[in-house]
Design a protein around this motif. Structure first.
Motif, PDB file in Angstrom:
ATOM      1  N   GLU A 149      45.494  40.882  37.558  1.00 46.59           N
ATOM      2  CA  GLU A 149      44.338  39.988  37.456  1.00 46.59           C
ATOM      3  C   GLU A 149      43.039  40.786  37.383  1.00 46.59           C
ATOM      4  O   GLU A 149      42.159  40.493  36.562  1.00 46.59           O
ATOM      5  N   ARG A 150      42.920  41.832  38.216  1.00 45.55           N
ATOM      6  CA  ARG A 150      41.709  42.655  38.168  1.00 45.55           C
ATOM      7  C   ARG A 150      41.584  43.358  36.820  1.00 45.55           C
ATOM      8  O   ARG A 150      40.488  43.475  36.259  1.00 45.55           O
ATOM      9  N   LYS A 151      42.724  43.831  36.296  1.00 45.07           N
ATOM     10  CA  LYS A 151      42.706  44.507  34.998  1.00 45.07           C
ATOM     11  C   LYS A 151      42.283  43.560  33.883  1.00 45.07           C
ATOM     12  O   LYS A 151      41.499  43.929  33.001  1.00 45.07           O
ATOM     13  N   LEU A 152      42.785  42.340  33.916  1.00 50.53           N
ATOM     14  CA  LEU A 152      42.421  41.362  32.887  1.00 50.53           C
ATOM     15  C   LEU A 152      40.939  41.011  32.949  1.00 50.53           C
ATOM     16  O   LEU A 152      40.277  40.877  31.918  1.00 50.53           O
ATOM     17  N   LEU A 153      40.416  40.870  34.163  1.00 51.63           N
ATOM     18  CA  LEU A 153      38.991  40.559  34.309  1.00 51.63           C
ATOM     19  C   LEU A 153      38.134  41.705  33.773  1.00 51.63           C
ATOM     20  O   LEU A 153      37.125  41.473  33.094  1.00 51.63           O
ATOM     21  N   ALA A 154      38.534  42.939  34.073  1.00 55.91           N
ATOM     22  CA  ALA A 154      37.789  44.094  33.560  1.00 55.91           C
ATOM     23  C   ALA A 154      37.887  44.165  32.040  1.00 55.91           C
ATOM     24  O   ALA A 154      36.897  44.464  31.352  1.00 55.91           O
ATOM     25  N   LEU A 155      39.068  43.881  31.508  1.00 60.01           N
ATOM     26  CA  LEU A 155      39.268  43.904  30.060  1.00 60.01           C
ATOM     27  C   LEU A 155      38.404  42.851  29.380  1.00 60.01           C
ATOM     28  O   LEU A 155      37.747  43.116  28.363  1.00 60.01           O
ATOM     29  N   TRP A 156      38.398  41.644  29.953  1.00 60.89           N
ATOM     30  CA  TRP A 156      37.596  40.586  29.349  1.00 60.89           C
ATOM     31  C   TRP A 156      36.110  40.902  29.418  1.00 60.89           C
ATOM     32  O   TRP A 156      35.358  40.626  28.487  1.00 60.89           O
TER      33      TRP A 156
END
Length: 211
Positions: A145-152
């Motif tokens: 989830e943290r990775k997806l938020l950073a990616l977005w």
């Protein structure tokens, strides 16, 4: 033939193949994959709870995630297994983590939707006959989830500024778009969206939908 009768649009996939040669090769390859599948799983013993399941969840940040899961199994005890099929070969061990990211993404969506952490994630590679499994824990899904938020957030910034940086890898040598890539001295096409400076301290919410 039954498929073409029920869904005539599939015939368009081979509309440019009047002699049927490409279709024949495709059917031969598909037959080999199906035969290998029978060596990996016994369909008479499979009772999927869902097949090609569309899932969608919105995170607390407002980021919306969606995808389609090939197969979902639910044990009598309630444990969930997520299965995805690949027609290619299994990656080498050093690349397995990248392959599992998609599965962890699905697990995150299921967790957010059902408040249930899948017991097992399973990738079935019909091209090589390998089966890759992983049993996730809560910390895994929180990291995803943290990775997806950073990616977005990175995608949002690039969209606002038009600054899309190339990320060269060993696969770049196979790319057909080197003429448009700054990494190879190419010139990117004009950026199609209006540019604006990002507002300080403001984080806009986005929508994301990888498959």
């Amino acid at each position: 033939d039954r498929l073409r009768e029920s869904r005539p649009e599939v015939a368009e996939l081979f509309a440019d193949d009047p002699e049927g040669e490409r279709l024949a090769r495709w059917l031969t390859e598909a037959e080999a994959l199906v035969e290998r599948w029978f060596t990996l799983e016994d369909p008479s013993r499979l009772e999927p709870a869902e097949r090609e399941l569309f899932v969608e969840a919105e995170l607390d940040s407002g980021l919306r995630l969606r995808g389609i899961i090939d197969r979902v199994d639910v044990a009598p005890t309630g444990e969930v297994r997520i299965v995805d099929y690949k027609t290619g070969k299994a990656p080498r061990p050093e690349y397995a983590e990248g392959a599992l990211f998609q599965m962890k993404f699905y697990a995150l969506v299921v967790w957010r939707l059902k408040n249930v952490i899948p017991r097992r994630l399973q990738l079935v590679y019909l091209g090589s006959g390998d089966v890759l499994t992983y049993d996730p824990v809560l910390a895994d899904l929180e990291r995803v989830e943290r990775k997806l938020l950073a990616l977005w957030e990175a995608i949002r910034r690039a969209t606002e500024t038009g600054d899309w940086r190339p990320r060269p890898t060993k696969l770049c040598g196979w790319c057909d778009h080197q003429a448009h890539c700054p990494e190879f001295g190419g010139t990117p096409p004009p950026y199609p969206l209006p540019l604006r400076a990002p507002e300080s301290g403001v984080a806009e919410q986005g929508r994301m939908g990888p498959d």
